[in-house]
Design a protein around this motif. Structure first.
Motif, PDB file in Angstrom:
ATOM      1  N   GLN A   1       0.837  -1.197   0.000  1.00  0.00           N
ATOM      2  CA  GLN A   1       0.000   0.000   0.000  1.00  0.00           C
ATOM      3  C   GLN A   1       0.877   1.255   0.000  1.00  0.00           C
ATOM      4  OE1 GLN A   1      -3.391  -0.026  -0.211  1.00  0.00           O
ATOM      5  NE2 GLN A   1      -3.238  -2.261  -0.427  1.00  0.00           N
ATOM      6  N   GLU A   2       0.595   2.186  -0.903  1.00  0.00           N
ATOM      7  CA  GLU A   2       1.373   3.412  -0.984  1.00  0.00           C
ATOM      8  C   GLU A   2       0.815   4.474  -0.032  1.00  0.00           C
ATOM      9  OE1 GLU A   2       1.915   4.865  -4.894  1.00  0.00           O
ATOM     10  OE2 GLU A   2       2.663   2.958  -5.705  1.00  0.00           O
ATOM     11  N   PHE A   3       1.692   5.346   0.429  1.00  0.00           N
ATOM     12  CA  PHE A   3       1.301   6.440   1.319  1.00  0.00           C
ATOM     13  C   PHE A   3       2.265   7.600   1.114  1.00  0.00           C
ATOM     14  CE2 PHE A   3       4.466   4.063   3.599  1.00  0.00           C
ATOM     15  CZ  PHE A   3       5.196   5.002   4.308  1.00  0.00           C
ATOM     16  N   ASP A   4       1.896   8.783   1.590  1.00  0.00           N
ATOM     17  CA  ASP A   4       2.743   9.972   1.517  1.00  0.00           C
ATOM     18  C   ASP A   4       3.558  10.090   2.798  1.00  0.00           C
ATOM     19  OD1 ASP A   4       1.945  10.859  -1.015  1.00  0.00           O
ATOM     20  OD2 ASP A   4       0.162  11.824  -0.182  1.00  0.00           O
ATOM     21  N   MET A   5       4.876   9.957   2.660  1.00  0.00           N
ATOM     22  CA  MET A   5       5.766  10.071   3.818  1.00  0.00           C
ATOM     23  C   MET A   5       6.214  11.525   3.965  1.00  0.00           C
ATOM     24  SD  MET A   5       9.309   8.029   4.639  1.00  0.00           S
ATOM     25  CE  MET A   5      10.299   9.081   3.579  1.00  0.00           C
ATOM     26  N   LEU A   6       6.180  12.019   5.196  1.00  0.00           N
ATOM     27  CA  LEU A   6       6.554  13.403   5.485  1.00  0.00           C
ATOM     28  C   LEU A   6       7.998  13.490   5.958  1.00  0.00           C
ATOM     29  CD1 LEU A   6       3.448  14.833   7.384  1.00  0.00           C
ATOM     30  CD2 LEU A   6       4.232  15.452   5.093  1.00  0.00           C
ATOM     31  N   LYS A   7       8.687  14.544   5.523  1.00  0.00           N
ATOM     32  CA  LYS A   7      10.039  14.852   5.999  1.00  0.00           C
ATOM     33  C   LYS A   7      10.202  16.371   5.971  1.00  0.00           C
ATOM     34  CE  LYS A   7      13.527  12.353   4.665  1.00  0.00           C
ATOM     35  NZ  LYS A   7      14.556  11.711   3.816  1.00  0.00           N
ATOM     36  N   PHE A   8      11.119  16.883   6.775  1.00  0.00           N
ATOM     37  CA  PHE A   8      11.518  18.274   6.599  1.00  0.00           C
ATOM     38  C   PHE A   8      12.319  18.380   5.298  1.00  0.00           C
ATOM     39  CE2 PHE A   8      11.169  18.614  11.355  1.00  0.00           C
ATOM     40  CZ  PHE A   8      10.163  19.558  11.345  1.00  0.00           C
ATOM     41  N   ARG A   9      12.074  19.417   4.537  1.00  0.00           N
ATOM     42  CA  ARG A   9      12.763  19.563   3.252  1.00  0.00           C
ATOM     43  C   ARG A   9      14.246  19.819   3.478  1.00  0.00           C
ATOM     44  NH1 ARG A   9      13.990  23.847  -0.001  1.00  0.00           N
ATOM     45  NH2 ARG A   9      12.847  25.281   1.361  1.00  0.00           N
ATOM     46  N   THR A  10      15.078  19.025   2.843  1.00  0.00           N
ATOM     47  CA  THR A  10      16.537  19.158   2.976  1.00  0.00           C
ATOM     48  C   THR A  10      17.210  19.480   1.648  1.00  0.00           C
ATOM     49  OG1 THR A  10      16.844  16.768   2.647  1.00  0.00           O
ATOM     50  CG2 THR A  10      16.617  17.556   4.921  1.00  0.00           C
ATOM     51  N   MET A  11      16.428  19.538   0.547  1.00  0.00           N
ATOM     52  CA  MET A  11      16.975  19.841  -0.771  1.00  0.00           C
ATOM     53  C   MET A  11      16.290  21.067  -1.357  1.00  0.00           C
ATOM     54  SD  MET A  11      17.341  16.117  -2.635  1.00  0.00           S
ATOM     55  CE  MET A  11      18.491  14.880  -2.020  1.00  0.00           C
ATOM     56  N   ARG A  12      16.846  21.512  -2.461  1.00  0.00           N
ATOM     57  CA  ARG A  12      16.199  22.606  -3.178  1.00  0.00           C
ATOM     58  C   ARG A  12      14.826  22.157  -3.671  1.00  0.00           C
ATOM     59  NH1 ARG A  12      21.682  23.421  -5.354  1.00  0.00           N
ATOM     60  NH2 ARG A  12      21.090  22.107  -7.136  1.00  0.00           N
ATOM     61  N   ALA A  13      13.939  23.092  -3.871  1.00  0.00           N
ATOM     62  CA  ALA A  13      12.577  22.769  -4.297  1.00  0.00           C
ATOM     63  C   ALA A  13      12.561  22.097  -5.669  1.00  0.00           C
ATOM     64  CB  ALA A  13      11.715  24.034  -4.324  1.00  0.00           C
ATOM     65  N   SER A  14      13.605  22.309  -6.469  1.00  0.00           N
ATOM     66  CA  SER A  14      13.679  21.738  -7.816  1.00  0.00           C
ATOM     67  C   SER A  14      14.457  20.423  -7.842  1.00  0.00           C
ATOM     68  CB  SER A  14      14.338  22.735  -8.771  1.00  0.00           C
ATOM     69  OG  SER A  14      15.650  23.079  -8.310  1.00  0.00           O
ATOM     70  N   ALA A  15      14.598  19.760  -6.692  1.00  0.00           N
ATOM     71  CA  ALA A  15      15.447  18.565  -6.600  1.00  0.00           C
ATOM     72  C   ALA A  15      14.972  17.446  -7.520  1.00  0.00           C
ATOM     73  CB  ALA A  15      15.491  18.076  -5.156  1.00  0.00           C
ATOM     74  N   GLU A  16      13.652  17.236  -7.614  1.00  0.00           N
ATOM     75  CA  GLU A  16      13.138  16.141  -8.444  1.00  0.00           C
ATOM     76  C   GLU A  16      13.441  16.381  -9.920  1.00  0.00           C
ATOM     77  OE1 GLU A  16      11.653  13.251  -7.498  1.00  0.00           O
ATOM     78  OE2 GLU A  16      12.189  13.819  -5.453  1.00  0.00           O
ATOM     79  N   GLN A  17      13.384  17.622 -10.350  1.00  0.00           N
ATOM     80  CA  GLN A  17      13.681  17.930 -11.740  1.00  0.00           C
ATOM     81  C   GLN A  17      15.171  17.791 -12.050  1.00  0.00           C
ATOM     82  OE1 GLN A  17      11.710  19.989  -9.784  1.00  0.00           O
ATOM     83  NE2 GLN A  17       9.842  19.037 -10.627  1.00  0.00           N
ATOM     84  N   GLU A  18      16.037  17.951 -11.066  1.00  0.00           N
ATOM     85  CA  GLU A  18      17.479  17.856 -11.266  1.00  0.00           C
ATOM     86  C   GLU A  18      17.986  16.416 -11.188  1.00  0.00           C
ATOM     87  OE1 GLU A  18      19.607  20.499  -8.661  1.00  0.00           O
ATOM     88  OE2 GLU A  18      17.994  21.987  -8.714  1.00  0.00           O
ATOM     89  N   LEU A  19      17.147  15.490 -10.731  1.00  0.00           N
ATOM     90  CA  LEU A  19      17.587  14.110 -10.517  1.00  0.00           C
ATOM     91  C   LEU A  19      18.107  13.428 -11.779  1.00  0.00           C
ATOM     92  CD1 LEU A  19      17.923  11.605  -8.740  1.00  0.00           C
ATOM     93  CD2 LEU A  19      15.499  11.104  -9.116  1.00  0.00           C
ATOM     94  N   PRO A  20      17.434  13.498 -12.939  1.00  0.00           N
ATOM     95  CA  PRO A  20      17.935  12.767 -14.114  1.00  0.00           C
ATOM     96  C   PRO A  20      19.372  13.116 -14.485  1.00  0.00           C
ATOM     97  CG  PRO A  20      15.687  13.505 -14.491  1.00  0.00           C
ATOM     98  CD  PRO A  20      16.141  14.149 -13.216  1.00  0.00           C
ATOM     99  N   ALA A  21      19.784  14.358 -14.269  1.00  0.00           N
ATOM    100  CA  ALA A  21      21.144  14.754 -14.622  1.00  0.00           C
ATOM    101  C   ALA A  21      22.195  14.164 -13.684  1.00  0.00           C
ATOM    102  CB  ALA A  21      21.247  16.278 -14.632  1.00  0.00           C
ATOM    103  N   LEU A  22      21.744  13.641 -12.528  1.00  0.00           N
ATOM    104  CA  LEU A  22      22.696  13.109 -11.540  1.00  0.00           C
ATOM    105  C   LEU A  22      22.722  11.587 -11.496  1.00  0.00           C
ATOM    106  CD1 LEU A  22      21.815  15.534  -8.591  1.00  0.00           C
ATOM    107  CD2 LEU A  22      23.782  15.698 -10.131  1.00  0.00           C
ATOM    108  N   LEU A  23      21.857  10.918 -12.258  1.00  0.00           N
ATOM    109  CA  LEU A  23      21.764   9.462 -12.169  1.00  0.00           C
ATOM    110  C   LEU A  23      23.081   8.771 -12.497  1.00  0.00           C
ATOM    111  CD1 LEU A  23      18.225   8.810 -13.733  1.00  0.00           C
ATOM    112  CD2 LEU A  23      18.899   8.677 -11.333  1.00  0.00           C
ATOM    113  N   ALA A  24      23.855   9.338 -13.396  1.00  0.00           N
ATOM    114  CA  ALA A  24      25.125   8.707 -13.781  1.00  0.00           C
ATOM    115  C   ALA A  24      26.141   8.731 -12.649  1.00  0.00           C
ATOM    116  CB  ALA A  24      25.695   9.411 -15.010  1.00  0.00           C
ATOM    117  N   GLN A  25      25.952   9.594 -11.647  1.00  0.00           N
ATOM    118  CA  GLN A  25      26.895   9.694 -10.524  1.00  0.00           C
ATOM    119  C   GLN A  25      26.442   8.900  -9.305  1.00  0.00           C
ATOM    120  OE1 GLN A  25      27.833  13.879  -9.718  1.00  0.00           O
ATOM    121  NE2 GLN A  25      27.010  14.431 -11.747  1.00  0.00           N
ATOM    122  N   ASN A  26      25.422   8.083  -9.468  1.00  0.00           N
ATOM    123  CA  ASN A  26      24.833   7.352  -8.342  1.00  0.00           C
ATOM    124  C   ASN A  26      25.881   6.546  -7.581  1.00  0.00           C
ATOM    125  OD1 ASN A  26      23.049   6.126  -6.574  1.00  0.00           O
ATOM    126  ND2 ASN A  26      22.378   4.599  -8.054  1.00  0.00           N
TER     127      ASN A  26
END
Length: 526
Positions: free
Chosen positions: A379-404
């Motif tokens: 079952q999926e749910f929304d997990m809460l956290k304090f924000r620790t990244m820039r608001a655009s973090a999800e959009q920047e993710l594809p450019a960083l996948l090669a450095q995983n």
């Protein structure tokens, strides 16, 4: 591993007389000499060796320390509870019954001490044995006060309430803290070579290598391997494991003699040998030499509470309880979750405005970060956290996948450029996860459990990995107190599956305690 205690026999059984043919005086003398020599050899074999006596002496000293500490805690706590009762009741209560100041704490202390002794909370078999020692102390304390409650109700003694409200929780907490302190002292002593069992591992090479590698990873340092016993190893050979090289000092047939010569007080049988009577005869040979004969179980990742033993016509049977994912135990776990969440949300509510202000001042965007995670039974749910990244973090993710740098399907970067300055501090101290207590209160998560996976991670699961979803994910777990992001994917999965099948309330409490320590001295948090 199953430990069989080997006791030193205080006497040597006489050799039975057998019918013999008449013989010459010279033959009789030689026969008597041989019999005397055999009896002397048997007596020597059963004589306690210096190594075994040293180990027993260390155990007695450690047990006396525990007795002294437990007694001091019990006496102080019960006397303090009785004194507070008298201060609240005033002088008239003492004048009416002057012995109450002695009767209540004395009775409570005797019952409490007797239960600690009856539950064998200071037995060598439970010292350093995970949560077993703490669990026995808690059970003994609960039963002692249960008996006291019945006795006080029947006898109508005043002051019971103060003992139950003050002495029970405060005393149990202090007892567990002091036991924890003594355990840390014991582990430090073991690292220095004291209070440790010198062990020889017997079996086939592959099994010996597995057992030695596992023992070397054990944080308790209960065993110091001094050699191995192989059946087909040439003279001067050794067993090599990542932690080092260990000499082959004997064969399975001569391991008892080698233990006597090397001062080893524990024999670990790593694999079942062809001779069905080998273990029985080995225990006889070790009388007076070793304290423990340890049989290594082939049951991997099965914790002690799931294992029990029973005898059927002399046949020892090992029973393994099948994991259950519903019932009363899980209701108790939910009750613990609610209690911890309610208590934790009070201070979290006080610090949230401060953290929220710092997050907003550091970078534009919201205070909280919501992310879809997969919980119980998929079952999926929304997990809460304090924000620790820039608001655009999800959009920047594809450019960083090669450095995983993450393990398996996980994405992790030690120096993720999307993490803000405040976010880095929150992550290092695990403060970003505090809002997840709201998820616990809602029932989406548990305080302790497997790591909550992303839907994309679950899509890559295969085989047994799906078992991670059989119970609710947790804010913390074995993965968090064992290295977090420094763990490999295989290690993370193994820890989660081990927890899913073997968890207990005492294990949860220990993980919560260890999590508090990890927050102070973070490891693998980035």
């Amino acid at each position: 591993m199953t430990t069989v205690e080997v006791g030193a026999a205080p006497w040597v059984a006489p050799v039975p007389e057998l019918p013999v043919r008449p013989q010459a005086p010279t033959d009789r003398i030689e026969s008597d000499a041989a019999r005397s020599s055999a009896l002397a050899a048997g007596a020597a074999a059963r004589r306690i060796t210096p190594a075994l006596e040293r180990r027993r002496r260390e155990q007695r000293r450690y047990r006396r320390r525990l007795v002294a500490t437990d007694t001091a805690v019990i006496v102080i706590v019960t006397a303090s509870a009785s004194l507070l009762h008298l201060l609240a009741a005033g002088a008239p209560a003492l004048a009416a019954d002057p012995w109450v100041i002695f009767r209540l704490p004395f009775t409570a202390a005797v019952a409490w001490t007797a239960m600690l002794w009856a539950f064998q909370t200071r037995s060598p078999r439970v010292i350093g044995a995970g949560s077993t020692e703490y669990k026995l102390v808690a059970h003994a304390t609960g039963l002692a006060f249960g008996f006291l409650a019945i006795a006080f109700i029947v006898l109508q003694w005043d002051g019971l309430r103060d003992q139950l409200i003050l002495a029970l929780p405060v005393g149990l907490l202090i007892l567990l803290i002091t036991r924890r302190g003594w355990r840390r002292w014991l582990i430090a002593q073991r690292r220095g070579g004291n209070h440790v069992s010198r062990a020889i591992v017997v079996g086939r090479r592959a099994a010996i290598e597995h057992v030695i590698s596992t023992l070397e990873r054990d944080n308790q340092r209960a065993y110091q391997v001094v050699g191995a016993a192989l059946d087909d190893a040439p003279a001067g050979s050794a067993v090599a494991v990542p932690a080092g090289t260990y000499p082959v000092v004997a064969t399975p047939a001569t391991v008892a003699e080698a233990a006597r010569e090397m001062g080893a007080d524990t024999i670990i049988v790593a694999s079942q040998l062809e001779d069905a009577e080998y273990t029985r005869h080995l225990s006889w040979q070790l009388e007076g030499t070793a304290a423990d004969l340890v049989l290594c179980s082939r049951l991997t990742d099965v914790a002690g509470p799931r294992i029990s033993f029973r005898q059927v016509e002399g046949l020892p049977l090992v029973q393994v309880r099948i994991p259950s994912f519903e019932g009363a135990r899980h209701a108790y776990k939910r009750a613990l979750d609610l209690l911890v969440a309610v208590v934790a949300l009070v201070p979290i509510a006080l610090v949230t405005p401060v953290i929220a202000l710092l997050v907003m001042l550091d970078s534009p965007g919201g205070v909280f970060f919501r992310q879809r995670r997969v919980g119980l039974n998929g079952q999926e749910f929304d997990m809460l956290k304090f924000r620790t990244m820039r608001a655009s973090a999800e959009q920047e993710l594809p450019a960083l996948l090669a450095q995983n740098e993450g393990a398996g399907p996980l994405f992790k970067l030690r120096s993720d450029p999307r993490v803000t300055r405040v976010g880095a501090v929150l992550r290092r101290l695990s403060l970003d996860e505090l809002p997840q207590f709201w998820n616990v209160l809602r029932g989406d998560m548990s305080v302790v459990g497997p790591r909550p996976p992303l839907p994309s991670e679950v899509g890559g699961y295969d085989g047994a990995v799906f078992r991670r979803l059989y119970i609710k994910p947790g804010i913390t777990g074995l993965w968090q107190v064992s290295g977090r992001s420094d763990l490999s994917w295989e290690q993370s999965v193994r820890l989660d599956l081990h927890y899913v099948e073997n968890w207990s309330l005492m294990t949860d409490l220990m993980i919560i305690w260890r999590t508090a320590r990890v927050m102070i001295r973070p490891q693998g948090a980035y």
